[in-house]
Scaffold this motif. Structure first.
Motif, PDB file in Angstrom:
ATOM      1  N   VAL A 194      -2.687  -1.753  -2.161  1.00  0.00           N
ATOM      2  CA  VAL A 194      -1.455  -1.022  -1.871  1.00  0.00           C
ATOM      3  C   VAL A 194      -0.528  -0.999  -3.080  1.00  0.00           C
ATOM      4  N   ARG A 199      -2.711  12.301  -0.659  1.00  0.00           N
ATOM      5  CA  ARG A 199      -2.147  11.028  -0.212  1.00  0.00           C
ATOM      6  C   ARG A 199      -1.172  10.484  -1.244  1.00  0.00           C
ATOM      7  N   GLY A 259       4.888   1.278   1.600  1.00  0.00           N
ATOM      8  CA  GLY A 259       4.582   1.539   3.004  1.00  0.00           C
ATOM      9  C   GLY A 259       3.737   2.783   3.192  1.00  0.00           C
ATOM     10  N   LEU A 260       4.113   3.885   2.534  1.00  0.00           N
ATOM     11  CA  LEU A 260       3.344   5.112   2.678  1.00  0.00           C
ATOM     12  C   LEU A 260       1.951   4.972   2.079  1.00  0.00           C
ATOM     13  N   ASN A 261       1.849   4.304   0.936  1.00  0.00           N
ATOM     14  CA  ASN A 261       0.536   4.130   0.327  1.00  0.00           C
ATOM     15  C   ASN A 261      -0.381   3.317   1.232  1.00  0.00           C
ATOM     16  N   ALA A 262       0.169   2.265   1.866  1.00  0.00           N
ATOM     17  CA  ALA A 262      -0.636   1.462   2.789  1.00  0.00           C
ATOM     18  C   ALA A 262      -1.037   2.274   4.016  1.00  0.00           C
ATOM     19  N   LEU A 263      -0.091   3.049   4.557  1.00  0.00           N
ATOM     20  CA  LEU A 263      -0.382   3.848   5.747  1.00  0.00           C
ATOM     21  C   LEU A 263      -1.420   4.927   5.454  1.00  0.00           C
ATOM     22  N   LEU A 264      -1.281   5.585   4.322  1.00  0.00           N
ATOM     23  CA  LEU A 264      -2.171   6.690   3.999  1.00  0.00           C
ATOM     24  C   LEU A 264      -3.535   6.231   3.497  1.00  0.00           C
ATOM     25  N   ARG A 265      -3.722   4.916   3.340  1.00  0.00           N
ATOM     26  CA  ARG A 265      -5.050   4.412   2.982  1.00  0.00           C
ATOM     27  C   ARG A 265      -6.009   4.450   4.165  1.00  0.00           C
ATOM     28  N   ILE A 266      -5.499   4.698   5.351  1.00  0.00           N
ATOM     29  CA  ILE A 266      -6.367   4.778   6.526  1.00  0.00           C
ATOM     30  C   ILE A 266      -7.419   5.860   6.296  1.00  0.00           C
TER      31      ILE A 266
END
Length: 602
Positions: free
Chosen positions: A167, A415, A460-467
């Motif tokens: 992240v 992303r 936060g966005l980088n972690a979320l968009l890693r899905i």
């Protein structure tokens, strides 16, 4: 094309040329793998260089001057707790002492503490808002206790960085560096355009700032030798003299010098500790934002010092953040404001071309000396606001370019574009609309700052968009022919969708082409060949599957004689090159199915 037995002299020459080219190319691979950090051409004195004594002293003086200029958090906190003169002097002296220790720790630390770079410490402006809040609630002991908690949290974050690197990729670190540059530049603009009481700028102040910026920028671009190496120091001196001549001497954090002792060791009688759980979230998030900021700064330092930089060195980054944690902890123990590595001190290294870690010795020595002369330190801190504004504008411009280079060091997909764009817009929104802080409780307002909120959104966005980021794509090619363009287009499209580095995509394309060439040329496959690519941010996996005999990943290349006599020597040469070029390569053959697995580190 495979070599044939009984080939004529022309073919022998071609084989000899091919073998010689292979030996030269493999030697270059070994050099790249074993090469140390290579100093960029624009650095006069790199990380491990030992500059002459006069250069060392002037560079150390310049680094120290920047630390002095940004010592204002110590002055402001002393005012917030209504400290008497001797206590205010002690806070100032202990802050310089902490900065000197931080500088030494970052440059020469051991045991996982310290980055190994010239990263001087200075009073941490990012901690000023929560520290002032703590000072209002419990005085200096509360500031000390909460600062210690932030230092301990920073040490924990440093130990988690390796696990959190997914992240915190270079583009997110670059985004944080870009946000820091924005904050530095906007701070300079505000300082220049608004006086201490909010009055508009004066013509004299604008002139002083213009002269300072012209000197700093001009010497960093056109200066030679000592003038370039000391461009910031010269600009500070020239700007201050011009301001003095014009009567533009007001400072943003002025103090009564008569109340500060002329000389003496730092006093420790004011030290005490207190703690308030209600303030902990503000200090924890500030510590996290500062740690991510340090990741961006250290990545920038690595890029400045290495002409062949391709990815962050996680060990150095973890050591640098750990060094910041120890520094903040020491500051709390001494009841001084938090300190960590200085953005401006790091930024000017690119402008001056001097990054030698030996300069840390002179910088730390000067800080220790200033700790024993508090009145002289306070006097030096009275740099006119227009001069500080100009230095901030130059540092912000330099840092902004470095941040953009880091943020775009990879192929950006949807992303990363969304995470980077929204994080920057969030930071810009907070800068434009500071009244946003009024929407939250007072204890949470330190989190609604450009750096803190922008960093939270980016991570936060980088972690979320890693899905779902690990995806696989496949290509099937006939076992008797290869379309080079189709293979290249396939790998390029996949790499662009994943946001992989262009050089890694090119290397993978080359490996896949070699594999298919070797398999088809040696007639190993019976039927079609399937190529599967998978990416998970840190490596690119290649699976080449086919029915038929396995390809040989030879440990040694065939000799020129074998290339002439053996029909399978060409495939062995390709297999050996694949083994050397890939980060890892394995072959598995079972029930007639061969699987060649390659890993290319990202």
């Amino acid at each position: 094309m495979r070599p044939r037995s009984g080939a004529g002299p022309g073919h022998q020459n071609a084989c000899a040329t091919l073998y010689g080219a292979f030996r030269l190319y493999s030697g270059k691979i070994d050099q790249r793998r074993n090469a140390p950090m290579r100093k960029p051409a624009d650095l006069a004195y790199g990380l491990d260089d030992r500059p002459p004594l006069r250069v060392l002293l002037t560079a150390a003086l310049q680094q120290t001057a920047i630390i002095v200029v940004f010592i204002y958090p110590a002055i402001l906190i002393g005012r917030a707790v209504d400290a008497p003169p001797r206590e205010a002097a002690a806070i100032l002296s202990l802050t310089f002492l902490t900065c000197g220790l931080s500088t030494l720790l970052q440059a020469f630390g051991r045991g996982g503490f310290g980055s190994g770079f010239l990263a001087p410490g200075s009073a941490a402006g990012g901690f000023l808002a929560p520290s002032l809040l703590a000072a209002q609630n419990g005085g200096l002991p509360m500031v000390a206790g909460m600062t210690m908690a932030a230092g301990a949290a920073t040490l924990v974050f440093a130990r988690m960085l390796r696990r959190l690197r997914a992240v915190l990729p270079p583009e997110i670190a670059g985004t944080v560096a870009l946000i820091i540059a924005l904050v530095i530049a906007l701070t300079g603009v505000r300082l220049l355009m608004h006086g201490p009481e909010g009055e508009p700028p004066t013509a004299r102040g604008l002139f002083v700032a213009a002269v300072t910026l012209a000197v700093a920028g001009g010497l960093s671009v056109w200066g030679k030798g000592m003038l370039r190496w000391t461009c910031v120091l010269v600009a500070l001196a020239v700007g201050s003299l011009v301001a003095l001549a014009l009567g533009e001497t007001d400072s943003r954090a002025s103090v009564d010098l008569a109340t500060i002792p002329l000389v003496g060791l730092p006093q420790l009688g004011h030290i005490g500790y207190d703690f308030d759980i209600a303030l902990l979230p503000a200090f924890l998030v500030t510590a996290l934002a500062a740690a991510v900021r340090s990741v961006g700064l250290l990545t920038t330092l690595q890029k400045i010092n290495d002409a062949d930089w391709v990815r962050p060195d996680q060990r150095s980054i973890a050591g640098g953040v750990s060094g910041d944690g120890v520094t903040i902890l020491i500051a709390g123990l001494l009841a001084a404001p938090a300190a960590n590595m200085s953005t401006t001190n790091i930024t000017v290294q690119g402008a001056t071309g001097i990054t030698s870690r030996i300069i840390a010795l002179g910088t730390a020595g000067a800080c220790f000396l200033l700790a024993c002369f508090p009145r002289a330190a306070a006097l030096l801190a009275q740099v006119p606001a227009p001069v500080i504004a100009a230095i901030l504008l130059q540092a912000g411009a330099q840092m902004m370019v470095n941040g953009m280079q880091l943020a775009t060091s990879r192929m950006l997909d949807a992303r990363k574009t969304l995470a980077i764009g929204l994080a920057f817009i969030t930071a810009l929104g907070v800068a434009i609309l500071p009244e946003m802080r009024d929407l939250v409780a007072p204890s949470w307002r330190p989190l609604v700052s450009e750096i803190a909120l922008g960093t939270i959104v980016a991570i936060g966005l980088n972690a979320l968009l890693r899905i779902g980021i690990r995806r696989r794509v496949s290509l099937t090619v006939p076992g008797d022919a290869i379309d080079e363009k189709a293979v290249a287009d396939f790998a390029t499209r996949a790499g662009a969708s994943w946001g992989a580095r262009p050089d890694v995509v090119a290397r993978t394309t080359e490996l896949v082409s070699w594999c298919l060439d070797a398999i088809i040329d040696a007639r190993l496959a019976r039927g079609d060949i399937t190529v599967t690519l998978a990416f998970d941010e840190f490596r690119l996996d290649v699976l080449v599957a086919y029915h038929g005999a396995p390809i040989e990943l030879a440990a040694a290349p065939p000799s020129p004689e074998e290339l002439l006599q053996d029909d399978g020597a060409g495939a062995r040469l390709a297999g050996h090159m694949i083994r050397r070029r890939a980060s890892r390569a394995t072959v598995r053959h079972r029930d007639g199915l061969t699987e060649l697995r390659l890993v290319v580190d990202h």
